[in-house]
Design a protein around this motif. Sequence first.
Motif, short mmCIF file in Angstrom:
data_model
loop_
_atom_site.label_atom_id
_atom_site.label_comp_id
_atom_site.label_asym_id
_atom_site.label_seq_id
_atom_site.Cartn_x
_atom_site.Cartn_y
_atom_site.Cartn_z
N ALA A 16 14.99 56.27 9.14
CA ALA A 16 13.73 56.29 8.39
C ALA A 16 13.91 55.57 7.05
CB ALA A 16 13.27 57.72 8.16
N GLY A 17 13.01 54.66 6.75
CA GLY A 17 13.09 53.89 5.52
C GLY A 17 13.67 52.51 5.69
N ALA A 18 14.30 52.23 6.85
CA ALA A 18 14.81 50.88 7.12
C ALA A 18 13.65 49.97 7.51
CB ALA A 18 15.85 50.92 8.23
N VAL A 19 13.79 48.69 7.22
CA VAL A 19 12.74 47.71 7.55
C VAL A 19 13.31 46.68 8.52
CG1 VAL A 19 11.54 48.04 5.37
CG2 VAL A 19 13.30 46.29 5.54
N HIS A 20 12.40 46.02 9.23
CA HIS A 20 12.75 44.99 10.22
C HIS A 20 13.70 45.53 11.29
CE1 HIS A 20 11.73 41.80 6.96
NE2 HIS A 20 10.66 42.08 7.70
N LEU A 21 13.50 46.80 11.67
CA LEU A 21 14.31 47.34 12.76
C LEU A 21 14.00 46.65 14.09
CD1 LEU A 21 14.28 51.17 11.98
CD2 LEU A 21 16.26 49.64 11.92
N ASP A 22 12.83 46.02 14.18
CA ASP A 22 12.51 45.30 15.41
C ASP A 22 13.39 44.06 15.58
OD1 ASP A 22 11.16 44.35 13.10
OD2 ASP A 22 9.90 43.10 14.37
N PRO A 37 6.65 54.89 13.30
CA PRO A 37 6.94 53.45 13.14
C PRO A 37 8.39 53.09 13.41
CG PRO A 37 6.53 54.48 11.01
CD PRO A 37 6.16 55.49 12.05
N VAL A 38 9.32 54.02 13.21
CA VAL A 38 10.73 53.75 13.52
C VAL A 38 10.90 53.59 15.03
CG1 VAL A 38 13.08 54.62 13.40
CG2 VAL A 38 11.54 54.94 11.46
N TYR A 39 10.34 54.52 15.80
CA TYR A 39 10.40 54.41 17.25
C TYR A 39 9.73 53.12 17.72
CZ TYR A 39 12.33 58.98 18.53
OH TYR A 39 13.17 60.05 18.73
N ARG A 40 8.61 52.77 17.09
CA ARG A 40 7.88 51.57 17.50
C ARG A 40 8.72 50.31 17.27
NH1 ARG A 40 3.84 52.02 14.19
NH2 ARG A 40 2.93 53.63 15.50
N ALA A 41 9.38 50.24 16.12
CA ALA A 41 10.20 49.07 15.81
C ALA A 41 11.41 48.97 16.74
CB ALA A 41 10.65 49.13 14.35
#
Length: 392
Positions: free
Chosen positions: A146-152, A219-223
């Motif tokens: 949680a809080g990380a970006v661009h996990l996708d 959003p974490v699961y989505r990425a």
Amino acid sequence: MSTPEPPNWPHCAQGADPAADPVGCRGIHVPGHTACLAHLAATDRDTYLAGLAPPARRLECRRTRWAATAEIRLRYTTVDFSHAVFEYPLTIAAEPDPFVLTGGSQMTEATFAGPPGPEVRLASLRGVDAAHLVLADVDLSPCLFAGAVHLDQLRLEGAYTFDTTPSPAGWRRWPPVRFTARRVLAEEHHWRTGRPGAVRGWNVAVLGAGRVGPLQLAPVYRALRKAFEDGKHEPGAADFYYGEMEMRRHADDIPRGERGLLTAYWALSGYGLRASRALAWLGAAMLLTIVLLMAFGIAKDAPKQMATGTVSAGGGKFTFEIDKDDPKNPADDRFTGKRFEKALNIPLNSVVFRSSGQDLTTAGTYIEMTSRLTEPVLLGLAVLAIRNRVKR
């Protein structure tokens, strides 16, 4: 980015150039030496590494900045990259075999005996831009995302692992609760543990993990689902889609109607991912249809057509009216083998959008209409779930 200002620690200064780089290498001195670990002589480096005892088994890289491409190969280590900055690609990989020293001998690992094993575990990626990050053969079961970006854009290689739902031994209670096997984030474990009436088997939060809920985890699961889809790992992406839908269903900001729709989607087919659940509902719906048809829908006898009319004495034109009686239920013996065969034929035809063509009572007509509406939907959900599990 390099700056002309020297760091506020004893630094190596290897490669310093008054014109290009007056500071040189900014690595901190190895105790007892005037160079960093990277620029230490091979014999001194081996001596220093061999003297590191007892092993800490944890590498803290919080708030570090990586200004060049790097690869870190580790064993017996838990790594924390909270709020680190990666300006260039960084690879974190688990080394499958013991490290080989400069002299050609393997590094002794006797001091690392005992659990946990030689796996590399990632503790946290919170606050990280994962666009340049590659993880290979890393255990992600304790990782906080949680809080990380661009996990996708995160790249996962090799035998990486995530946490899973509790085993059946962990949900023995009344009423019974069972979680189907899937990949789960550590933060979902922490959230479910803190809920009233939590099922045993979910892991409690570690110190400093903080509190996150469905709104932060969706959003974490989505990425991560997008990252798996880009890697052509559709069955793995399905697990994260399931987690995303679970977080949406439990979120506090959705309307009651949407929550009810998601709950029905979950109960009937596990969000289109649990074929066994959809097939079980299909079997139950067909069995209920058969019972209702035998009790109320199948007519006692097929109504016979009757023609009535009047012929005048002088002959000439005459008219007949052809009609038949309404189908009626038998007074007794409704559950017989013959009626079962007729009732079974109706739901089997309903599944493939066909009419049975049998004479039914008024109640039986409505039962057949309901069967033709619901059973093909359940069959479609089962087919969708199978496809989502086997496609690549």
